[in-house]
Scaffold this motif. Sequence first.
Motif: not given
Length: 343
Positions: A114-120, A196-200, A202-209, A258-263
């Motif tokens: 599922a969510l294949a449209v979201a790519g990586i 799995a960190a990438t520049w892509g 980072l922005p959302l989690v930085v804003v949320v945190v 945070m869990v979405a990008v780091s577990g």
Amino acid sequence: MFIRCTVGLGVALVASVVLAIGLGPAPVSPADTLRYLGAALTGGTIRLDEVATYEIVWQLRTPRVLLAAVVGAGLSAVGAGVQALVRNPLADPFVLGISSGAAVGAVSVLVTGALAVAGIYALSVGAFAGALVAAALVHVTARRRGPGGTSPLRLVLTGVAMAYAFQAAMALLIYLVPQGEATATVLYWTLGGFGAATWGSLPLVVVVVLAGITALRLRARDMDVLALGDETAASSGVDTARLRRELFVLTSVMTGAMVAVSGAIGFVGLIVPHLVRMVTGAVHARVLVLAPLVGAVLAVWVDLLSRTVVAPRELPLGVVTALVGVPVFVVLLRRRGYVFGGV
């Protein structure tokens, strides 16, 4: 004292980030690290023979180290918020079952496609959605009618029960679709990591945190009053039911992002608030300034250990945080001068 600690931790964080970016299987001196970072930020030039090293520093290590700092800061702030929310000194960002919900979301995306449209970013989107669904289920299940709203005990018990339910659902998904990759994903979301960190990412989690820490800081005084008990808080003009709802939503969204990008990374949100309270006291206005800085420094160094101790392999981050966090927790527990919320 407070100002000195803040400035000192700020300097320690900047130094830790620079050192962590430079250290690894291919070490880079701090001077060269700063030069490469400066070239990336200002559009400067580097020599042709430095391109490979530059790519390692800028594309691989820098987003990873920055993500570690952001997640460490966020977990520490959320830990302080959740401990105030449920009035339990043993609470952490994952006590409400949100991390288990995120793991179910990630594994569901993996085994169903599922969510294949979201790519990586499909796994991260699935994990974030799972975290929000888990938070909504916990809130609806624990909610009760009448004055006082949801009690801290009901919230904690519901969160623990839901966590077991989500873990069972995750095990069922893996059983029905036995894939080695699914098992690896479960381990990742259970123990966490920044590989799995990438520049892509980072922005959302930085804003949320950052927004979440700011919002928690604005409710610091109310959290101080809430810690004294519902009756005292009500007599001071604090709507405890509304405050708990706000804190629950805020900490859930932050944890999910945070869990979405780091577990799920344990012990940081549990230990850091207690360490900070030993220095600055229980006033949340100060705790919510120092705890994110301490958490960021801790996460940066824990991540460095995880990727260098057994290089080229990486230790699961949860293993390192447990090895560091358990002894610290035991020392705090046995320390006579510090009391865990009266326990």
